[in-house]
Design a protein around this motif. Structure first.
Motif, PDB file in Angstrom:
ATOM      1  N   VAL A 165       0.872  -1.176   0.000  1.00  0.00           N
ATOM      2  CA  VAL A 165       0.000   0.000   0.000  1.00  0.00           C
ATOM      3  C   VAL A 165       0.908   1.225   0.000  1.00  0.00           C
ATOM      4  O   VAL A 165       1.617   1.479   0.982  1.00  0.00           O
ATOM      5  CB  VAL A 165      -0.972   0.008   1.197  1.00  0.00           C
ATOM      6  N   HIS A 190      -2.791   2.288  -3.979  1.00  0.00           N
ATOM      7  CA  HIS A 190      -2.468   3.705  -3.799  1.00  0.00           C
ATOM      8  C   HIS A 190      -3.759   4.483  -3.562  1.00  0.00           C
ATOM      9  O   HIS A 190      -4.819   3.864  -3.370  1.00  0.00           O
ATOM     10  CB  HIS A 190      -1.693   4.227  -5.012  1.00  0.00           C
ATOM     11  N   MET A 215      -4.441   3.628   9.089  1.00  0.00           N
ATOM     12  CA  MET A 215      -5.492   3.611   8.047  1.00  0.00           C
ATOM     13  C   MET A 215      -5.781   2.203   7.525  1.00  0.00           C
ATOM     14  O   MET A 215      -6.882   1.948   7.023  1.00  0.00           O
ATOM     15  CB  MET A 215      -5.187   4.596   6.914  1.00  0.00           C
ATOM     16  N   ILE A 232       5.406   5.810   9.916  1.00  0.00           N
ATOM     17  CA  ILE A 232       5.808   6.425  11.186  1.00  0.00           C
ATOM     18  C   ILE A 232       4.983   7.699  11.318  1.00  0.00           C
ATOM     19  O   ILE A 232       5.201   8.658  10.578  1.00  0.00           O
ATOM     20  CB  ILE A 232       7.315   6.782  11.218  1.00  0.00           C
ATOM     21  N   VAL A 270      10.235  -1.680  11.366  1.00  0.00           N
ATOM     22  CA  VAL A 270      10.996  -1.337  10.162  1.00  0.00           C
ATOM     23  C   VAL A 270      12.043  -0.241  10.451  1.00  0.00           C
ATOM     24  O   VAL A 270      13.149  -0.272   9.908  1.00  0.00           O
ATOM     25  CB  VAL A 270      10.028  -0.857   9.048  1.00  0.00           C
TER      26      VAL A 270
END
Ligand code: NDP
Length: 297
Positions: A165, A190, A215, A232, A270
């Motif tokens: 995404v 997207h 989201m 982030i 990450v």
């Protein structure tokens, strides 16, 4: 929570210790001392923190660290001259220009000036072209870190359905390319994607790189999927006191962790892998610039 937590902090520590071992071997056995140059223009607070961490960790793994702070009013010509100087400096194996740059500077023009062999961020068009056509170039650090964690967690990913995404040049697109190279069946979603919940629900692997707090909803996640959250986002945290904030990812973590088999947390997923991969890329660049076989380390 039923999902296994993918511990990016511990994984990054392991990558850094491998890098430190390689740096020592390069120095002891090949007489080569890898060097990473970091250039920052202006006073963006987040960038200053990233650069401080990069400089500290570069020194910790035993590399030479070159750090250049340039005033926010620096013009494009001066910045490009600095990059050319670093291209020509044999002590510098990797060059990183911290983004974003001030508005009056054309980022693409600066990135295209970096010698692709020293482009440890992997953003140069030569390196993105190599990634799209079979590899052999420098791979952007954040997607590389995500791939390493996925491979460590899942092993062979052949035939798995992956959704990425986000389609930015620095995360989404190279991530999709790496998953394709790992033989996944890849969808890139997207802001114009028609039915994002359905795309996510079909995926065995979800990589979220959107920049919007939580989201990607937990209920979209296919039971048993593996979730990597690149986002982030700093949001208000009144429960911690007035004016306090906390970090969240792009995935609704608690709900997703009830359905996923494994998931990266934010923070501690990450994020720590990105700098570790930058250091790893600097070793890769040093090896190829000196025609040293990685197996000889
Ligand atoms: P960009 O803003 O460049 O890209 C965001 C992408 O998300 C775009 O492709 C955009 O689509 C897509 N998007 C936006 N809204 C939606 C929506 N409602 N539905 C589906 N897709 C949407 O962000 P980056 O790729 O640079 O970064 C993404 C996140 O990752 C940020 O939170 C950033 O802070 C974080 N990050 C973390 C790093 C780390 O080290 N952990 C490193 C780099 C980034 P469209 O193209 O259509 O506009």
């Amino acid at each position: 929570m039923t999902a296994t937590l993918i511990d990016g902090k511990a994984f990054a520590q392991k990558v850094r210790s491998d890098v430190a071992r390689d740096v020592k071997s390069l120095r002891d056995n090949h007489g080569v001392h890898p060097g990473l140059a970091v250039v920052i223009v202006g006073e963006d607070a987040a960038s200053q923190v990233y650069v401080r961490n990069k400089v500290r960790q570069t020194a910790e793994v035993g590399m030479q660290s070159f750090h250049f702070e340039m005033d926010a009013s620096t013009d494009q010509k001066t910045l490009i001259s600095k990059v050319k100087e670093l291209n020509a400096d044999p002590r510098v194996n990797g060059i990183l220009v911290q983004l974003p740059l001030p508005d009056h500077i054309d980022e693409a023009a600066v990135i295209e000036t970096i010698n692709p062999a020293k482009d440890v961020d992997g953003f140069h068009v030569v390196n993105s072209g190599k990634l799209a056509t079979g590899g052999g170039g420098m791979v952007p650090c954040t997607p590389l870190g995500c791939l390493m964690m996925l491979q460590d967690n899942l092993g062979d990913m052949s035939g798995l359905r992956a959704v990425v995404v986000g389609r930015s040049n620095i995360v989404g697109k190279p991530m999709a390319q790496l998953l394709l190279d790992a033989n996944c069946t890849v969808t890139i979603a997207h802001s114009r994607t028609k039915d994002l919940p359905a795309e996510v629900a079909a995926a065995d692997i979800v990589v979220a790189a959107v920049g919007r707090p939580e989201m990607v909803k937990g209920e979209w996640i296919k039971p048993g999927a593996t979730v990597v959250d690149v986002g982030i986002n700093r949001i208000p945290a009144p429960e911690k006191g007035e004016g306090k904030t906390r970090l969240v990812g792009d995935v609704e973590f608690a709900a997703a962790a009830e359905r996923a088999r494994a998931i990266t947390p934010v923070p501690g997923g990450v994020g720590p892998m990105t700098i570790a991969c930058l250091l790893k890329n600097t070793v890769t660049a040093t090896l190829s610039q000196n025609n040293i076989d990685p197996a000889s380390l």
